[in-house]
Design an enzyme around this catalytic site. Structure first.
Site, PDB file in Angstrom:
ATOM      1  N   ASP A  98      -7.504  -4.266   6.117  1.00 28.26           N
ATOM      2  CA  ASP A  98      -8.804  -3.785   6.552  1.00 28.26           C
ATOM      3  C   ASP A  98      -9.667  -3.574   5.312  1.00 28.26           C
ATOM      4  O   ASP A  98      -9.247  -3.873   4.201  1.00 28.26           O
ATOM      5  CB  ASP A  98      -8.667  -2.493   7.366  1.00 28.26           C
ATOM      6  CG  ASP A  98      -7.904  -1.400   6.607  1.00 28.26           C
ATOM      7  OD1 ASP A  98      -7.590  -1.594   5.420  1.00 28.26           O
ATOM      8  OD2 ASP A  98      -7.608  -0.347   7.220  1.00 28.26           O
ATOM      9  N   TYR A 154      -0.347  -3.404  13.355  1.00 28.72           N
ATOM     10  CA  TYR A 154      -1.158  -2.515  12.520  1.00 28.72           C
ATOM     11  C   TYR A 154      -2.057  -1.645  13.405  1.00 28.72           C
ATOM     12  O   TYR A 154      -2.814  -2.163  14.239  1.00 28.72           O
ATOM     13  CB  TYR A 154      -2.004  -3.348  11.561  1.00 28.72           C
ATOM     14  CG  TYR A 154      -2.705  -2.534  10.510  1.00 28.72           C
ATOM     15  CD1 TYR A 154      -1.975  -1.811   9.573  1.00 28.72           C
ATOM     16  CD2 TYR A 154      -4.091  -2.494  10.445  1.00 28.72           C
ATOM     17  CE1 TYR A 154      -2.619  -1.059   8.600  1.00 28.72           C
ATOM     18  CE2 TYR A 154      -4.738  -1.751   9.477  1.00 28.72           C
ATOM     19  CZ  TYR A 154      -4.000  -1.027   8.557  1.00 28.72           C
ATOM     20  OH  TYR A 154      -4.629  -0.293   7.596  1.00 28.72           O
ATOM     21  N   GLU A 185       0.809  -1.223   0.000  1.00 30.18           N
ATOM     22  CA  GLU A 185       0.000   0.000   0.000  1.00 30.18           C
ATOM     23  C   GLU A 185       0.842   1.274   0.000  1.00 30.18           C
ATOM     24  O   GLU A 185       0.378   2.323  -0.431  1.00 30.18           O
ATOM     25  CB  GLU A 185      -0.940  -0.001   1.209  1.00 30.18           C
ATOM     26  CG  GLU A 185      -1.997   1.082   1.159  1.00 30.18           C
ATOM     27  CD  GLU A 185      -3.149   0.820   2.103  1.00 30.18           C
ATOM     28  OE1 GLU A 185      -3.620   1.785   2.708  1.00 30.18           O
ATOM     29  OE2 GLU A 185      -3.581  -0.343   2.219  1.00 30.18           O
ATOM     30  N   CYS A 196     -40.276  58.690 -10.559  1.00 35.32           N
ATOM     31  CA  CYS A 196     -39.947  58.281  -9.190  1.00 35.32           C
ATOM     32  C   CYS A 196     -39.495  56.824  -9.186  1.00 35.32           C
ATOM     33  O   CYS A 196     -40.062  55.977  -9.879  1.00 35.32           O
ATOM     34  CB  CYS A 196     -41.162  58.467  -8.287  1.00 35.32           C
ATOM     35  SG  CYS A 196     -40.772  58.119  -6.554  1.00 35.32           S
ATOM     36  N   CYS A 222     -40.214  64.094  -5.810  1.00 35.80           N
ATOM     37  CA  CYS A 222     -41.538  63.527  -6.089  1.00 35.80           C
ATOM     38  C   CYS A 222     -42.561  64.211  -5.201  1.00 35.80           C
ATOM     39  O   CYS A 222     -42.357  64.314  -3.985  1.00 35.80           O
ATOM     40  CB  CYS A 222     -41.515  62.023  -5.833  1.00 35.80           C
ATOM     41  SG  CYS A 222     -43.124  61.225  -5.984  1.00 35.80           S
ATOM     42  N   CYS A 250     -44.815  53.754  -6.544  1.00 37.37           N
ATOM     43  CA  CYS A 250     -45.089  55.173  -6.824  1.00 37.37           C
ATOM     44  C   CYS A 250     -44.911  55.421  -8.316  1.00 37.37           C
ATOM     45  O   CYS A 250     -43.862  55.107  -8.879  1.00 37.37           O
ATOM     46  CB  CYS A 250     -44.142  56.071  -6.023  1.00 37.37           C
ATOM     47  SG  CYS A 250     -44.482  57.837  -6.250  1.00 37.37           S
ATOM     48  N   CYS A 252     -44.189  61.057  -2.740  1.00 30.24           N
ATOM     49  CA  CYS A 252     -43.460  60.442  -1.616  1.00 30.24           C
ATOM     50  C   CYS A 252     -42.246  61.246  -1.189  1.00 30.24           C
ATOM     51  O   CYS A 252     -41.598  60.911  -0.209  1.00 30.24           O
ATOM     52  CB  CYS A 252     -43.043  59.019  -1.985  1.00 30.24           C
ATOM     53  SG  CYS A 252     -41.797  58.931  -3.297  1.00 30.24           S
ATOM     54  N   ASP A 254      -2.996  -3.133   3.155  1.00 28.50           N
ATOM     55  CA  ASP A 254      -3.390  -3.213   4.563  1.00 28.50           C
ATOM     56  C   ASP A 254      -4.640  -4.081   4.703  1.00 28.50           C
ATOM     57  O   ASP A 254      -5.562  -4.003   3.881  1.00 28.50           O
ATOM     58  CB  ASP A 254      -3.674  -1.813   5.118  1.00 28.50           C
ATOM     59  CG  ASP A 254      -2.401  -0.990   5.233  1.00 28.50           C
ATOM     60  OD1 ASP A 254      -1.306  -1.571   5.092  1.00 28.50           O
ATOM     61  OD2 ASP A 254      -2.504   0.233   5.454  1.00 28.50           O
TER      62      ASP A 254
END
Length: 917
Positions: free
Chosen positions: A125, A341, A15, A829, A804, A834, A807, A123
């Site tokens: 496993d 291991y 490995e 505006c 405006c 508006c 507003c 290995d």
């Protein structure tokens, strides 16, 4: 296996390069071994002669570097915007050799062509078995006649290596399948959730943990997130803890033999009145009577043989070593042949293990050698066969020393520590337990019971060598039943409850182990990812706290109701994958079950994404572009793109806020379908159009703004963008594709003029789509065009405005671009809802004047000259005389909901009776 005959070539693959060198050195006994280069300069080839059960062999030993192959999606699904993340649960995947491993692949191919056997030294496993089958795939592709064998070993020592090569076995397909299943499950789940939460949150919030938030990845892992969940859950327990006061009665007695403390059998009470009444009773009758004295032998047992998780936990507690660093050091000790291991779940030795031989090797050590000698002396009675911890992975024995060392010169302090832990742990687990004599004394004061205990260690046994543990205790005076005495002190003391501590690394590993999160070989990786992703931090005491980012993510998923941060789902997956490794379930069965379940979780989580947004908002500021970019980044899939045929078309908003259906393959593919500007809402449904191809083309539920569409059209429409929908096409022609207030799409109406001005500067220019200026002052306009304008126009384009009259917001000067009014100036505006509008030349005719700053110097004059047409909303009626004012949008198009010829809101310009008058 028959002996004699012609020598056969045996390709052995380990490995790692260091393991290949160790195996070759041990098998050849360093006699007649030749070393040559492979395609990869790191993976050399060792050649020597050897005999396997009488068969003469020419051994060629080389290596890989971990996994030779990677698992990933096919190319068209690998880009983040290439598909809906939900599609990743079924998208095709493939295993391939990455470019940086191609030299190793070529070496294996070249050597395999001239060999008769392939012996796998990976290995032992599940992960190693999976790598073994990757090597098999590469080698058998060029030589299908190879005889394939597996060498099983647990330590790089001469005895074990020679034994394993003389007893070769078959590779385990079930182990490899279990890893394949885990890899595919983790890839699909991790990629889908990572893309989802990164694209949803990265640009939506200012995440201060990221140095470069554009490259920030908010990763999700099916093991990583439950691990984070343990950290956050403990943190929440601490935060939610409310200290509560309690009271307890303490009693002590001093005699000639010493002082002893008696503990109240009730422990403590939270009711002060009740505790005070009992205390007063004791004070009034303070005489203590000994009611019982018990003496018994106690044992403290040595630990079970050492597994990976236990090694990580103990290294963390004893030496403050992280689990990641512990595994790195233990791997180096293993590769050098000093320990077995280090990745094993097994915590019991098999009957075949020669435990005495292992202990004998330690007799010469200057520190614990004398203990090993006493242990092996039959007359001492110290030896005891180790206990069975109940775990066996059927692959490796518990971790134990394999070679004596008095300390190597190239070892770091942590190498010395870990080797010492492994040796002392082994010697302890084959030793007798510690023996103590414990005395317990019960007394009675006014009906209340108190107790004290003391311990004397009779034989330390394993504690003599296992210096990491102690068995505390104190000697108490001699008491006899019926004896009476007056306490030296008798007090009522208060205290407060305390929260549990933050999780230590040992605690976290324990939680993961009990819940089945990860494996002994991967748990430390999951913990490291929490720190790398800045989901958690670890303090000097090795205790974990979640960061704001980690807590926000867990909070968001918790609020959804799906416990994606809990270990239950992953525990079931790990159970299924273990079943694959045992052959009781197939890889296909587990993949189907797990992925179906997790896809349902993903779809539900995405539909509840607002919960994630709300949780993030608790901890982080929203980015300025949040509202639009959320929709832009996380569009809903409508269909497969008919232009590139690779990416999906999704419903989203562009940066101006306009709704569109665009290809996720942008900028490579620029296919887009623009939607009517009068759309206020749009949601992709599950309905599929029966006409449009290629399918499926999902229909969209539209909601239009009533005042921007003709009266004979419904505000609600289930439509298709595939080209078959006449209604959608007509509304696109009538209303255009740009929102009437595209610069304000989705933005709340400001409460003040100053706020409005600030927001106005953040909208995109309609010419170049950049922020910071309007289209009238866009720097992309050519100088020739500017020079052709009058000085007055340059001033107007430079930012003149009026207020405006509805507003009060600032109305910038703009230029119309329709055929009938091209070049004509107007004010409008920008506030949402508006509709104030006026032509600039009508103001001049009406006598309106501008101040030096471009603002109106007389807003009342403006109002009079408009004849009331500037009222808020689209429903206000003005004069029908077209010469009094023409109503257009900010782009010069007719304002929806009012005839731009006569101003009458009851019809549109295309049916106006005065159109050709």
């Amino acid at each position: 296996m028959s002996g004699g005959g012609r020598a056969i070539n045996v390709l052995s693959v380990a490995e790692k390069p260091s393991v290949a060198k160790s195996v070759a050195t041990l098998l050849s006994r360093a006699q007649g071994m030749r070393v040559r280069e492979g395609r990869s300069r790191y993976n050399k080839i060792f050649e020597f002669d050897y005999s396997i059960r009488g068969q003469h062999c020419r051994m060629l030993v080389t290596s890989v570097t971990g996994h030779l192959m990677e698992l990933d999606f096919e190319e068209r699904f690998r880009k983040w915007h290439s598909c809906d993340p939900a599609d990743l649960y079924a998208a095709p995947v493939r295993k391939f050799v990455p470019q940086d491993k191609m030299d190793i692949k070529r070496t294996l191919e070249e050597e395999a062509r001239r060999c008769q056997w392939l012996v796998l030294w990976l290995d032992c496993d599940r992960e190693g078995e999976n790598i073994a089958f990757e090597v098999i795939d590469i080698c058998t592709a060029v030589n299908c006649n190879l005889t394939i064998k597996r060498a099983r070993f647990s330590a790089l020592i001469e005895r074990e290596i020679h034994d394993s090569v003389q007893n070769l076995v078959e590779p385990n397909q079930w182990f490899a399948d279990a890893v394949d299943a885990r890899q595919e499950i983790d890839l699909r789940i991790g990629a889908s959730f990572t893309r989802f939460q990164t694209m949803l949150l990265r640009d939506a919030f200012v995440i201060d943990s990221a140095a470069d938030d554009r490259n920030l990845v908010l990763s999700y892992g099916p093991c990583q997130f439950p691990t984070l969940g343990f950290v956050v859950e403990r943190f929440w327990e601490i935060q939610s803890h409310e200290p509560e006061e309690f009271w307890t009665i303490n009693c002590s007695h001093r005699s000639e033999e010493g002082i002893v403390t008696f503990n109240w059998m009730r422990g403590h009470l939270f009711d002060y009145t009740c505790a005070a009444i009992i205390y007063e009773m004791c004070v009034e009758e303070p005489s203590a009577t000994v009611t019982r004295v018990r003496q018994q032998e106690k044992f403290k047992y040595p630990p079970h043989p050492l597994s990976t998780i236990e090694m990580e936990k103990r290294a963390s507690r004893y030496f403050r070593m992280s689990s990641e660093h512990t595994m790195k050091v233990s791997e180096e000790l293993y590769q050098a042949g000093f320990i077995s291991y280090p990745r094993t779940e097994t915590d019991n030795f098999s009957a075949r293990t020669d435990l005495h031989a292992i202990a004998q090797e330690q007799q010469g050590h200057p520190v614990w050698g004398s203990y090993a000698q006493r242990l092996l002396d039959p007359s001492s009675g110290l030896w005891r066969n180790p206990s069975n911890g109940g775990h066996d992975d059927k692959a490796h024995p518990p971790i134990h020393p394999t070679k004596f060392s008095g300390g190597e010169t190239n070892w770091s302090q942590d190498h010395h520590r870990l080797y010492e832990l492994v040796v002392r742990h082994f010697l302890a687990c084959v030793s007798q337990p510690a023996i103590g004599a414990e005395t317990t004394v019960d007394i009675d004061i006014a009906g209340e019971q108190f107790v004290a205990s003391g311990r004397v260690i009779i034989a330390k046994n394993y504690l003599d060598v296992y210096r990491f543990e102690s068995w505390g205790g104190s000697v108490i005076p001699t008491y006899v039943p019926g004896q009476q005495f007056i306490p030296t002190t008798l007090t009522l003391d208060s205290g407060v409850t305390r929260p549990p501590p933050l999780l230590s690394e040992a605690d976290l590993l324990n939680c993961m182990d009990k819940a089945g999160i990860g494996t002994d070989a991967t748990m430390h990786d999951h913990i490291k990812k929490l720190l790398d992703r800045f989901y958690a931090t670890k303090d000097q005491n090795m205790r974990f706290s979640p960061t704001n980012l980690g807590e926000a993510l867990v909070m968001g998923y918790d609020d959804m109701g799906y416990k994606l941060w809990k270990p239950n789902l992953r525990s079931m997956m790990e159970f299924d994958m273990r079943a694959v490794s045992e052959g009781s379930k197939t890889k296909a069965e587990v993949l189907e079950t797990c992925l179906q379940q997790m896809k349902a979780c993903f779809v539900d989580a995405r539909s509840s994404k607002q919960k994630l947004m709300e949780a993030m908002a608790v901890f982080f500021e929203r980015a300025a572009r949040t509202a639009r970019d959320e929709q832009h980044m996380m569009g809903e899939v409508v269909r497969l793109c008919g232009l590139c045929h690779q990416s999906n078309m999704v419903l989203k908003r562009n940066r101006d806020g306009n709704l569109m259906v665009g290809c996720l393959g942008f900028p490579q593919c620029r296919n887009v379908v623009w939607l009517p500007g009068s759309v206020s809402e749009a949601v992709v449904t599950a309905n599929i159009c029966n006409s449009c191809r290629p399918g499926p083309v999902y229909m969209i539920q539209f909601k239009f703004r009533r005042l921007e569409i003709p009266p004979n059209y419904s505000v609600d429409h289930l439509g298709c963008i595939g080209g078959c929908d006449d209604t959608l096409q007509q509304l696109t022609e009538i209303c255009g594709t740009g929102s009437r207030m595209s610069a304000r799409a989705g933005a709340p109406t400001p409460s003040s003029t100053s706020v409005h001005r600030t927001n106005s500067r953040q909208q995109a220019c309609s010419n170049c789509r950049q922020l910071g200026h309007s289209s009238t002052s866009c720097p992309s306009v050519t100088s020739g065009t500017r020079n052709s304008r009058s000085r007055r126009e340059d001033q107007q384009d430079g930012g003149l405005s009026i207020s405006c009259n509805t507003c009060g917001a600032s109305c910038p000067l703009k230029t119309a671009n329709t055929a009938n009014n091209k070049g004509r100036k107007f004010y409008s505006c920008q506030s949402e809802g508006c509709n104030f509008f006026v032509w600039e030349d009508s103001l001049q005719n009406g006598g309106g004047r501008h101040g030096a700053n471009g603002g109106a110097s007389n807003s009342r004059a403006h109002s009079n000259s408009l004849g009331g047409r500037g009222r808020r909303g689209r429903g206000g009626r003005g004069s029908n005389n077209a010469t009094d004012g023409t109503f257009v949008s900010a782009t010069g198009d007719p304002v929806s909901g009012r005839c731009y010829v006569c101003g009458d809101p009851s019809h549109f310009a295309n049916v106006c009776p005065n159109r050709y008058a």
